[in-house]
Design an enzyme around this catalytic site. Structure first.
Site, PDB file in Angstrom:
ATOM      1  NE  ARG A   1       9.334   1.929  -4.082  1.00  0.00           N
ATOM      2  CZ  ARG A   1       9.361   2.671  -5.134  1.00  0.00           C
ATOM      3  NH1 ARG A   1       8.490   3.819  -5.077  1.00  0.00           N
ATOM      4  NH2 ARG A   1       9.925   2.558  -6.162  1.00  0.00           N
TER       5      ARG A   1
ATOM      6  CG  HIS B   1       3.535   3.654  -7.884  1.00  0.00           C
ATOM      7  ND1 HIS B   1       4.127   2.751  -7.307  1.00  0.00           N
ATOM      8  CD2 HIS B   1       4.407   4.348  -8.098  1.00  0.00           C
ATOM      9  CE1 HIS B   1       5.408   2.745  -7.120  1.00  0.00           C
ATOM     10  NE2 HIS B   1       5.648   3.966  -7.729  1.00  0.00           N
TER      11      HIS B   1
ATOM     12  CD  GLU C   1       2.342   0.362  -5.377  1.00  0.00           C
ATOM     13  OE1 GLU C   1       2.556   0.515  -6.469  1.00  0.00           O
ATOM     14  OE2 GLU C   1       2.637   1.342  -4.614  1.00  0.00           O
TER      15      GLU C   1
END
Ligand code: NAD
Ligand code: MLT
Length: 331
Positions: free
Chosen positions: A252, A299, A281
Site C-alpha cells: 500500500r 497497481h 493513484e
C-alpha cells in the site's frame, strides 16, 4: 470472514445465523464476469456500472442492497449514508482501505473481502520486480526500444547470496520468501503477530527491525497501511540500512515514505526501488516516478487473469452463501 476494521481485522459476528435477502447488487468496478453469473444464477439481480462518478454512486446506491467493488470505487461515508437498503459491501481483493469501515459499522453494513485470492499474483509480481531491479530490465528495455544497444550502462548484480528483508510475514510475505530462496537469497523478516517459530517453517529468520535494517540488501513490505506501518521506511530508517539498499512496496502506498525515498534515491543511500502502489493513484510525485533507479507499475499486483477470476468467484460465492445462511470461512 465478516470483518470490521479497527487497525487490524477482527471477526465481528458469525453470519450463519443471519437471515439474508439480497435482491439487487451493484458491481461498480471492473470484475471477472463469473461474479455476476454466480449471483444471477442464484436469483440475485446484478447491475454492472463501472463509470459512475461519486455523485452518481450516491444517487444510485439506494436502489441496491449489495455492492461489490475492487479498489477504484471509493465507498465513502457519503455513499454509505445515502444507502438506505444496503446490507453488504464486498471487496474483490484484499485491502478494504477504499471502504469507510466506521461508517459501515455504524450503519450495520457488513463488509467482506477475499484476502487470499490474489496472494500468489501479488507475490509473483514482487519477485518479478526484484528481478527487474537487480538486472535493470525495464531501463535496458526502454533503451533498446529507443534504438540503442548499450551493454555498459546496465551492469546488474546477482541475487544469489544476498539478503532479503521481509516486513510483514503474512500470506504474501511468506510466498515471496519461498520463491526468492530459490534464487539463493537468505530471507529474514519482522512481523508483530507471526512468531519466529512460524517464520522458521518457511526458512525465514524473525528479527526486530533494528536488527533487520543493516543486514538487508533488499527490503520488501507486505503489511496493511495502518498508523504503525505508515512511513515505516523514512529518513531515519533509510539511514540505518546498508548503503545502496533496494526497497519494494507492492502493498500500500505510504508504507515507504515517498519523499524520504526520493531523497534516499538521490543521495544513493537507496540504490533502487520498485513501487506498485502510491500514496495517490495515479501518482502526482513525478520526481519520484521518473527517477532512473525507480521501477514502477500502476497497481498491477493482483492483475492476472487467474487472480481476478478467483476473487470474483469468491466474492460472488460469499454473497450467495450468506443468502443461503451457510457458514462463512474466514481467510
Ligand atoms: P496478511 O494480512 O496476510 O499479512 C500482513 C501481515 O502484516 C500480517 O501478518 C501482519 O501481522 C503484518 N503486520 C501488521 N503490522 C505490522 C507491522 N507494524 N510491522 C510488520 N508487519 C506487520 O496480508 P497480505 O494478504 O499478505 O497482504 C499484504 C498487503 O498487500 C496488504 O496491504 C494488501 O492490501 C496488499 N496487497 C496488494 C496487492 C497489489 O495489487 N499490489 C495485492 C494484494 C494485496
Ligand atoms: C488488493 O488489496 O487486493 C490489491 O490492492 C489488489 C486490487 O486492487 O484488487
Amino acid at each position: 470472514l465478516i470483518r470490521s476494521f479497527t487497525g487490524i481485522f477482527r471477526t465481528v459476528r458469525n453470519a450463519s445465523n443471519m437471515a439474508f435477502q439480497l435482491k439487487r447488487v451493484l458491481i461498480s468496478d471492473s470484475l471477472d464476469p463469473c461474479c455476476a453469473k454466480i449471483l444471477e444464477s442464484n436469483g440475485i439481480a446484478v447491475d454492472t456500472n463501472t463509470k459512475l462518478t461519486k455523485e452518481q454512486l450516491v444517487a444510485e446506491i439506494p436502489k441496491y442492497d449489495g455492492l461489490i467493488v475492487r479498489s477504484a470505487t471509493k465507498v465513502t461515508a457519503a455513499v454509505i449514508e445515502a444507502a438506505t437498503n444496503l446490507k453488504i459491501i464486498g471487496r474483490a481483493g484484499t485491502g478494504v482501505d477504499n471502504i469507510d469501515l466506521n461508517a459501515s459499522s455504524k450503519k450495520g453494513v457488513i463488509v467482506m473481502n477475499t484476502p487470499s485470492g490474489n496472494t500468489l499474483s501479488a507475490a509473483e509480481h514482487t519477485c518479478a520486480m526484484i528481478c527487474a531491479m537487480s538486472r535493470n530490465i525495464p531501463q535496458a528495455h526502454m533503451s533498446m526500444k529507443s534504438g540503442k544497444w548499450d551493454r555498459k550502462a546496465f551492469m546488474g548484480s546477482e541475487l544469489y547470496g544476498k539478503t532479503l528483508g521481509i516486513i510483514g510475514l503474512g500470506r504474501i510475505g511468506k510466498e515471496v520468501a519461498l520463491r526468492m530462496q530459490s534464487f539463493g537469497m537468505t530471507t529474514i523478516g519482522f512481523d508483530p503477530i507471526i512468531p519466529a517459530s512460524v517464520s522458521a517453517e518457511f526458512n525465514t529468520e524473525w528479527m526486530t527491525l533494528d536488527k533487520l535494517w543493516p543486514l538487508a540488501d533488499y527490503i520488501t513490505v507486505h503489511t496493511p497501511l495502518i498508523p504503525q506501518t505508515k512511513g515505516l521506511l523514512n529518513d531515519e530508517t533509510f539511514g540505518k540500512c546498508k548503503k545502496g539498499v533496494h526497497v519494494l512496496n507492492i502493498a500500500r502506498g505510504g508504507i515507504i515514505d515517498e519523499d524520504a525515498l526520493a531523497r534516499a534515491l538521490k543521495s544513493g543511500q537507496c540504490g533502487g526501488a520498485a513501487l506498485d502502489v502510491f500514496v495517490e493513484e495515479p501518482p502526482t510525485n513525478r520526481d519520484l516516478v521518473d527517477h532512473p533507479n525507480l521501477v514502477a507499475t500502476p497497481h498491477l499486483g493482483a492483475s492476472t487473469a487467474e487472480a481476478q477470476k478467483r476473487v470474483a468467484e469468491e466474492i460472488g460465492q460469499q454473497f450467495v452463501d450468506l443468502v443461503q445462511g451457510k457458514r462463512l470461512e474466514g481467510g
